[in-house]
Design an enzyme around this catalytic site. Structure first.
Site, PDB file in Angstrom:
ATOM      1  N   ASP A 159       0.803  -1.224   0.000  1.00 35.29           N
ATOM      2  CA  ASP A 159       0.000   0.000   0.000  1.00 35.29           C
ATOM      3  C   ASP A 159       0.831   1.267   0.000  1.00 35.29           C
ATOM      4  O   ASP A 159       0.303   2.360  -0.170  1.00 35.29           O
ATOM      5  CB  ASP A 159      -0.848   0.025   1.280  1.00 35.29           C
TER       6      ASP A 159
HETATM    7  C1  GLC Z   1      -1.616  -3.442   5.446  1.00 30.95           C
HETATM    8  C2  GLC Z   1      -2.858  -3.428   4.608  1.00 30.95           C
HETATM    9  C3  GLC Z   1      -2.750  -4.323   3.409  1.00 30.95           C
HETATM   10  C4  GLC Z   1      -1.470  -4.103   2.691  1.00 30.95           C
HETATM   11  C5  GLC Z   1      -0.279  -4.205   3.623  1.00 30.95           C
HETATM   12  C6  GLC Z   1       1.020  -3.886   2.948  1.00 30.95           C
HETATM   13  O1  GLC Z   1      -1.541  -4.637   6.134  1.00 30.95           O
HETATM   14  O2  GLC Z   1      -3.976  -3.782   5.349  1.00 30.95           O
HETATM   15  O3  GLC Z   1      -3.828  -4.127   2.544  1.00 30.95           O
HETATM   16  O4  GLC Z   1      -1.388  -5.065   1.691  1.00 30.95           O
HETATM   17  O5  GLC Z   1      -0.459  -3.298   4.679  1.00 30.95           O
HETATM   18  O6  GLC Z   1       1.132  -2.535   2.655  1.00 30.95           O
HETATM   19  C1  GLC Z   2      -0.418   2.830   5.753  1.00 32.95           C
HETATM   20  C2  GLC Z   2       0.273   1.599   6.265  1.00 32.95           C
HETATM   21  C3  GLC Z   2      -0.095   0.368   5.492  1.00 32.95           C
HETATM   22  C4  GLC Z   2      -1.588   0.297   5.373  1.00 32.95           C
HETATM   23  C5  GLC Z   2      -2.190   1.600   4.850  1.00 32.95           C
HETATM   24  C6  GLC Z   2      -3.687   1.493   4.860  1.00 32.95           C
HETATM   25  O1  GLC Z   2       0.023   3.121   4.484  1.00 32.95           O
HETATM   26  O2  GLC Z   2       1.684   1.716   6.249  1.00 32.95           O
HETATM   27  O3  GLC Z   2       0.409  -0.774   6.125  1.00 32.95           O
HETATM   28  O4  GLC Z   2      -1.912  -0.736   4.523  1.00 32.95           O
HETATM   29  O5  GLC Z   2      -1.798   2.664   5.657  1.00 32.95           O
HETATM   30  O6  GLC Z   2      -4.362   2.629   4.584  1.00 32.95           O
END
Ligand code: GLC
Ligand code: GLC
Length: 820
Positions: free
Chosen positions: A493
């Protein structure tokens, strides 16, 4: 260092001191009513949706960290002035933090028991949510261990949330005016906004006659006081306050006299009730809550016998779930996680996605599309009917383009417009969850279920059509190298390649200021190959030859794009940025190699034949492995890169910037198992296994019974410290990795496959697994060092590794597997 121990027989973790490095929590409820509860009774409760229907308040980021909860106070009414330090205390330690003579918190499956002793008064409180009910029971058992009579006061306390947690935490000019309660026969009813558009209310009831109550927080606590020393508790009497606005609370006072050695149970209920809209008031023309429909439930659960019965039902529910798959291996950590805690955590992630934990406020996120689809992967055998419903709910938030709302709210099941769409990996995860459902259940009818797009009636199409559009979504969005365009982000993300953000506070997730036609993701390419293979198998089963051909071709073309633009020589690249430059390549100074494409591409079968899979995995071991798990990438980003987005916003070693993002670790375990390296797969498994890490709790800090999303990586000053426990895809993926790939008990479209890739020092293992109604008793024995399989089913040899589906759909199958 440890702060407790596992009681595997009771399926509990027993915490033996209250001041754990972080609050160690549990979840109560698994259907509609949910609670978070810490080892010191902190936490909150909600109905279905932690944002939209919250019952009690919780102030995050507080000091101390965990100080709102369902608190009981004891007061020694017989104590002399000389003993004032023991005049009153919290049997859960918080919030008074009076030193206790004995303390123990048992977090079990859907229940928590906190037991303590002070001044020879033992208090044990069992908290749980009865199956099928929208209420929580706090069953307090008091025992007087003194040689003389004890006169005690007991106080219950909760602070009500005015339902919408976001509004409650921000809109004070309104909210200080709207709070309303009713008190009738000792039951406190919280009914803010009931007079207008809400048909629901909360209540706090008690099994004993009450000596007094408070419903206005200020009256209970006293001016300028907090929960550590409420004036009502200190003075031993409440003021029967009725809240008009401000902060409605529920506080009850019960007086108890206990003879020497005597015990007494007191039951408190905190519950949620919804009345039919046309029967809200009683009498109908009044503004008084109609209580006739809720009172029978209240009366029922105030009976100790009923409480015990419901508790046994809860235990039976979990026994039944655990009974679906049990293993006996030579390793206690593996047994404990697979038989108990990993399953339990999967249930929690299934229910709550990433919404409400001690790291997720319950306000920011509902159910994630990619998250919830992945959460289903290991969950299928537990409650397939609920998995089916979830799949259909998720699919209904898909858009006609095949894209998907990134999140939806559990209460409304509607896609969240604030976050929107364009996370280009999202739709492909739906294919993986549906495939897992089909492999587990063999119930192909789900593909014909009519499911709308964006919840719009009239747009329904069979689920199969949704899956086809998921594939098409990627094909419609290919970049210059023939790789999938990344959109806002893929699984990672924080890799926001189309968001060149230089304004503080801008959301990396939703800011997109590039046209998105250049930045590509090798990760999505690997995921696509995996998904297209599943589609091919599904189409084959449906007898659709044209689709089979199309999916084979789509997978092949994508694989070619990976080999021509996604392979870096020693590992898979990660992406191409908006300028068309490779990321996750030897060309980069920072972010030279990433874990995700190595995992997903090998899982998709890429490089298995020509040694490149092995090469990629060796590169992972060389560059990314640490004693605490595998980091996300190396080298960490030491400064902020405008073209990379949030990933480089984190200090090195944390979260997506080279943290040990546990979710992606099992992809490497699976890949190692696929290339036949059982020792390596298992080594990675143990590195992040929370039970193994129990011994270093002072470093790990989070609960030793559940996975955390992230463990600080080697670039971080606090390497090995975990954060974001509970709500993480790590739960489901580790379960899949260990059960399906290391132990090798793998559902397939054709039946249960047994294909273990074990560590070399194991001589085998045993398992019992229910699959499509049949009980499989599996015994694996190692005869040699290889992984050649000799399969015997009910005493007869069977070719290959897949056990033919038995005729008798309810019987038992004996499976013997020789490995050597
Ligand atoms: C968080 C989010 C997931 C994403 C992950 C890696 O766990 O919930 O959707 O894939 O971060 O960024
Ligand atoms: C932030 C976090 C990630 C998560 C995302 C969700 O980027 O680092 O882990 O998935 O928020 O909105």
């Amino acid at each position: 260092m440890r702060y407790g121990y596992f009681d595997d027989v009771e399926r509990e973790y027993v915490i033996t001191q209250p001041d754990t490095p972080l609050p160690w929590i549990n979840y109560l409820g698994s259907q509609a009513y949910f609670c978070l509860i810490s080892n010191t009774a902190g936490g909150y409760s909600f109905y279905k949706d932690a944002r939209l229907r919250r019952l009690t308040r919780y102030r995050y980021n507080n000091a101390p960290l965990d100080c709102s909860g369902r608190y009981i106070y004891l007061r020694d009414d017989g104590a002399s002035v000389a003993q004032t330090e023991e005049l009153f205390w919290s049997p859960s330690w918080q919030p008074t933090r009076t030193p206790l003579d004995a303390y123990e918190c048992r977090h079990g499956m859907g229940y928590t028991v906190i037991r303590s002793t002070l001044a020879q008064i033992e208090a044990s409180t069992r908290y749980f949510v009865p199956m099928g009910e929208n209420l929580e029971v706090w069953e307090l058992t008091l025992t007087n261990h003194r040689t003389e009579r004890a006169q005690l006061s007991v106080f219950s306390s909760v602070e009500f949330n005015l339902w919408d947690a976001m509004d409650d935490a921000t809109n004070f000019q309104r909210n200080y005016n709207v709070g309303e309660v009713e008190v009738a026969d000792g039951v406190i009813f919280h009914k803010t906004e009931y007079r207008e558009r809400r048909d629901h209310f909360a209540y706090l009831a008690c099994s004993e006659p009450i000596a007094g109550f408070d419903t206005q927080r200020e009256a209970f606590l006293g001016p300028y006081r907090g929960y550590a020393a409420p004036v009502g508790v200190e003075s031993g009497g409440l003021s029967d306050s009725i809240a008009h606005g401000w902060q409605p609370v529920g506080v009850q006072h019960v007086k108890v006299e206990l003879q020497a050695g005597e015990s007494k149970k007191i039951i408190f209920l905190l519950g949620y009730h919804e009345n039919p809209h046309d029967a809200k008031f009683d009498p109908p023309e009044s503004q008084t809550i109609n209580k006739r429909l809720v009172l029978p439930t209240i009366q029922k659960y105030l009976q100790a016998k009923q409480v015990e019965k419901s508790f046994q039902e809860l235990r039976a529910f979990w026994d039944d779930l655990f009974g679906k798959f049990q293993i006996t291996t030579p390793d206690e950590h593996t047994n404990r996680m697979v038989n108990i805690w990993n399953v339990y955590q999967m249930m929690v992630t299934f229910n709550l996605s990433r919404s409400a934990s001690y790291f997720e406020s319950g306000i920011g996120r509902g159910m994630g599309f990619r998250d919830s689809n992945q959460d289903l992967l290991g969950f299928m055998h537990l409650l397939p009917e609920r998995a089916r419903e979830r799949i259909l709910d998720l699919a209904a938030t898909q858009m006609p383009t095949g894209g998907a709302y990134h999140q939806y709210q559990p209460l409304t099941k509607r896609g969240n417009n604030d976050v929107g769409s364009n996370f280009n990996d999202d739709p492909l995860w739906l294919i993986l969850s549906v495939a897992a459902y089909l492999k587990e259940t063999g119930e192909w009818g789900i593909l014909d279920e009519a499911v709308p797009y964006e919840n719009q009636s009239g747009t329904e199409e069979p689920l199969y059509g949704h899956l086809q559009r998921s594939i098409q979504y990627t094909l419609d969005r290919l970049g210059p190298h023939g790789l999938p365009l990344i959109g806002r982000a893929d699984w990672n993300d924080c890799l926001n390649l189309n968001c060149f953000s230089d304004s503080p506070g801008q959301s990396f997730q939703t800011t997109t200021n590039k046209d998105g036609k250049v930045a590509e993701s090798v990760f999505i390419a690997g995921l696509f190959v995996l998904a297209a293979q599943e589609m091919q198998a599904i189409a084959h089963h449906r007898g659709d030859a044209a689709d089979v051909g199309a999916y084979i071709e789509a997978a092949d073309t994508m694989a070619k794009a990976v080999w021509s633009a996604g392979w870096d020589g020693d590992w898979f690249r990660r992406a191409y940025d908006d300028m068309g430059r490779a990321l996750g390549s030897r060309e980069n100074d920072e972010g030279r190699i990433f874990i995700e494409p190595q995992g997903i591409c090998v899982m998709a079968g890429l490089g298995l034949e020509d040694g490149r899979a092995l090469q990629a995995l060796d590169s992972v071991a060389e560059h990314l492995e640490t004693p605490h798990g595998i980091v996300l990438h190396q080298p960490a980003f030491t400064r902020y890169y405008l073209h990379l987005g949030e990933i480089s916003s984190y200090p090195p070693g944390y979260k997506e910037n080279a943290g040990i993002f546990c979710h992606a670790n099992p992809w490497i375990m699976i890949s190692e198992a696929m290339v036949g390296r059982g020792d390596k797969a298992y080594e990675y498994y143990l590195l992040i296994n929370p039970s193994v890490r129990e011994d270093i709790s002072e470093v790990h800090k989070c609960e030793p019974y559940v996975y955390a999303q992230m463990i600080a990586g080697k670039d971080a000053p606090t390497h090995g410290e975990a954060k974001n426990s509970w709500l993480t895809g790590t739960a489901t993926w580790n379960y899949v990795a260990v059960t399906q790939w290391i132990l090798g008990i793998r559902p397939t479209y054709a039946g249960l496959e047994i294909d273990p890739v074990l560590p070399s020092d194991w001589d085998g293992f045993e398992a019992v697994r229910y699959y499509r109604g049949v009980r499989y008793r599996i015994k694996v024995e190692r005869h040699g060092t290889g992984s050649t399989v000799r399969l015997e089913v009910n005493g007869s040899p069977v070719d290959g590794r897949v056990i033919p589906l038995p005729e008798d759909k309810s019987g038992e199958v004996e499976v013997h597997l020789g490995l050597g």
